[in-house]
Design a protein around this motif. Structure first.
Motif, PDB file in Angstrom:
ATOM      1  N   LEU A  64      10.314  87.946  44.368  1.00 53.01           N
ATOM      2  CA  LEU A  64      10.949  89.249  44.512  1.00 53.01           C
ATOM      3  C   LEU A  64      10.130  90.132  45.434  1.00 53.01           C
ATOM      4  O   LEU A  64       8.893  90.145  45.360  1.00 53.01           O
ATOM      5  N   ILE A  65      10.816  90.850  46.301  1.00 51.73           N
ATOM      6  CA  ILE A  65      10.201  91.923  47.089  1.00 51.73           C
ATOM      7  C   ILE A  65      11.114  93.124  46.917  1.00 51.73           C
ATOM      8  O   ILE A  65      12.317  93.035  47.177  1.00 51.73           O
ATOM      9  N   GLN A  66      10.543  94.241  46.445  1.00 52.27           N
ATOM     10  CA  GLN A  66      11.397  95.389  46.144  1.00 52.27           C
ATOM     11  C   GLN A  66      10.612  96.683  46.166  1.00 52.27           C
ATOM     12  O   GLN A  66       9.472  96.738  45.691  1.00 52.27           O
ATOM     13  N   ALA A  67      11.245  97.725  46.689  1.00 49.52           N
ATOM     14  CA  ALA A  67      10.683  99.070  46.622  1.00 49.52           C
ATOM     15  C   ALA A  67      11.255  99.770  45.395  1.00 49.52           C
ATOM     16  O   ALA A  67      12.433  99.611  45.065  1.00 49.52           O
ATOM     17  N   ALA A  68      10.420 100.545  44.727  1.00 49.88           N
ATOM     18  CA  ALA A  68      10.898 101.360  43.617  1.00 49.88           C
ATOM     19  C   ALA A  68      11.777 102.474  44.174  1.00 49.88           C
ATOM     20  O   ALA A  68      11.468 103.055  45.211  1.00 49.88           O
ATOM     21  N   TRP A 127      14.284  86.988  46.013  1.00 48.01           N
ATOM     22  CA  TRP A 127      15.263  88.066  45.886  1.00 48.01           C
ATOM     23  C   TRP A 127      14.753  89.284  46.617  1.00 48.01           C
ATOM     24  O   TRP A 127      13.575  89.635  46.536  1.00 48.01           O
ATOM     25  N   PHE A 128      15.654  89.936  47.352  1.00 49.76           N
ATOM     26  CA  PHE A 128      15.363  91.223  47.963  1.00 49.76           C
ATOM     27  C   PHE A 128      16.629  92.051  47.917  1.00 49.76           C
ATOM     28  O   PHE A 128      17.732  91.529  47.806  1.00 49.76           O
ATOM     29  N   GLN A 129      16.457  93.358  47.974  1.00 48.92           N
ATOM     30  CA  GLN A 129      17.585  94.286  47.906  1.00 48.92           C
ATOM     31  C   GLN A 129      18.338  94.264  49.232  1.00 48.92           C
ATOM     32  O   GLN A 129      17.740  94.494  50.286  1.00 48.92           O
ATOM     33  N   PRO A 130      19.648  93.986  49.220  1.00 55.91           N
ATOM     34  CA  PRO A 130      20.414  94.025  50.468  1.00 55.91           C
ATOM     35  C   PRO A 130      20.384  95.429  51.076  1.00 55.91           C
ATOM     36  O   PRO A 130      20.291  96.415  50.341  1.00 55.91           O
ATOM     37  N   PRO A 131      20.457  95.533  52.404  1.00 58.45           N
ATOM     38  CA  PRO A 131      20.441  96.850  53.044  1.00 58.45           C
ATOM     39  C   PRO A 131      21.526  97.762  52.480  1.00 58.45           C
ATOM     40  O   PRO A 131      22.665  97.350  52.275  1.00 58.45           O
ATOM     41  N   GLY A 132      21.122  98.999  52.178  1.00 51.84           N
ATOM     42  CA  GLY A 132      22.065 100.010  51.709  1.00 51.84           C
ATOM     43  C   GLY A 132      22.379  99.961  50.222  1.00 51.84           C
ATOM     44  O   GLY A 132      23.080 100.831  49.715  1.00 51.84           O
ATOM     45  N   ALA A 133      21.896  98.979  49.496  1.00 55.65           N
ATOM     46  CA  ALA A 133      22.182  98.878  48.065  1.00 55.65           C
ATOM     47  C   ALA A 133      21.200  99.747  47.275  1.00 55.65           C
ATOM     48  O   ALA A 133      20.129 100.087  47.747  1.00 55.65           O
ATOM     49  N   MET A 134      21.572 100.093  46.059  1.00 54.68           N
ATOM     50  CA  MET A 134      20.699 100.884  45.177  1.00 54.68           C
ATOM     51  C   MET A 134      19.571  99.993  44.662  1.00 54.68           C
ATOM     52  O   MET A 134      19.769  98.825  44.393  1.00 54.68           O
ATOM     53  N   THR A 135      18.400 100.573  44.479  1.00 56.38           N
ATOM     54  CA  THR A 135      17.265  99.843  43.933  1.00 56.38           C
ATOM     55  C   THR A 135      17.031 100.247  42.484  1.00 56.38           C
ATOM     56  O   THR A 135      17.596 101.227  41.999  1.00 56.38           O
ATOM     57  N   LEU A 136      16.194  99.491  41.824  1.00 54.60           N
ATOM     58  CA  LEU A 136      15.837  99.791  40.435  1.00 54.60           C
ATOM     59  C   LEU A 136      14.955 101.027  40.385  1.00 54.60           C
ATOM     60  O   LEU A 136      14.261 101.357  41.347  1.00 54.60           O
ATOM     61  N   PRO A 137      14.946 101.706  39.243  1.00 57.99           N
ATOM     62  CA  PRO A 137      14.055 102.857  39.094  1.00 57.99           C
ATOM     63  C   PRO A 137      12.602 102.440  39.136  1.00 57.99           C
ATOM     64  O   PRO A 137      12.277 101.266  39.023  1.00 57.99           O
TER      65      PRO A 137
END
Length: 165
Positions: free
Chosen positions: A82-86, A153-163
């Protein structure tokens, strides 16, 4: 270990302003498929093991270091899951604000006995997948992704991220 010295140095001039920081999370499994978790000293909640890389430190080395520092367990990173920004900054009791860009590794335990090994945790333990304690959304998502063992897993462009965690 708490806040790294290089962050304290930045805070000396930056004050409480928002810092974008790298973060590394390690979801560690033992040979029985159990997950290693720590109960955080700062909020009393169970969580995955995580930390901030030291300057020049590779993220996989950060995962290994943080797991050992917090739990006395030795591990080997097997994959990035996983790679994700809060989505929201973390606001600490002293007013410091940070937003993390997290790299999560699936890791395999290779030795050591799980125990509290620093002042960041109140408890440390192994948990079966169907017996996980209550976790915040941030940690639960990381455990789920590591258990799935699927592609990165990574967040698709423009999608909401987790808190934030």
């Amino acid at each position: 270990m708490g806040t790294p010295d290089f962050i304290l140095d930045i805070r000396a001039t930056a004050g409480n302003q928002l810092l974008l920081l790298p973060g590394v999370t390690a979801v560690v499994f033992d040979d029985k498929g159990r997950v290693l978790l720590g109960k955080r000293a700062d909020n009393g909640r169970w969580s995955t093991v995580a930390g901030i890389p030291e300057p020049g430190e590779e993220p996989a080395d950060t995962a290994v270091r943080e797991v050992y520092e917090e739990t006395a367990v030795h591990c080997v990173p097997e994959s990035v899951v996983l790679i994700q920004a809060a989505a929201e900054p973390v606001v600490y009791p002293n007013g410091d604000r940070c937003q993390y860009l997290d790299i999560t590794f699936r890791c395999r335990a290779t030795g050591g006995v799980a125990r509290v090994n620093d002042d960041e945790s109140l408890e440390v333990g192994w948990f079966a997948a169907d017996e996980l304690p209550e976790l915040d959304e941030w940690s639960r998502f990381r455990v789920e992704r590591a258990m799935a063992g699927g592609p990165l897993w990574f967040q698709p462009p423009g999608a909401m991220t987790l808190p934030a965690h």
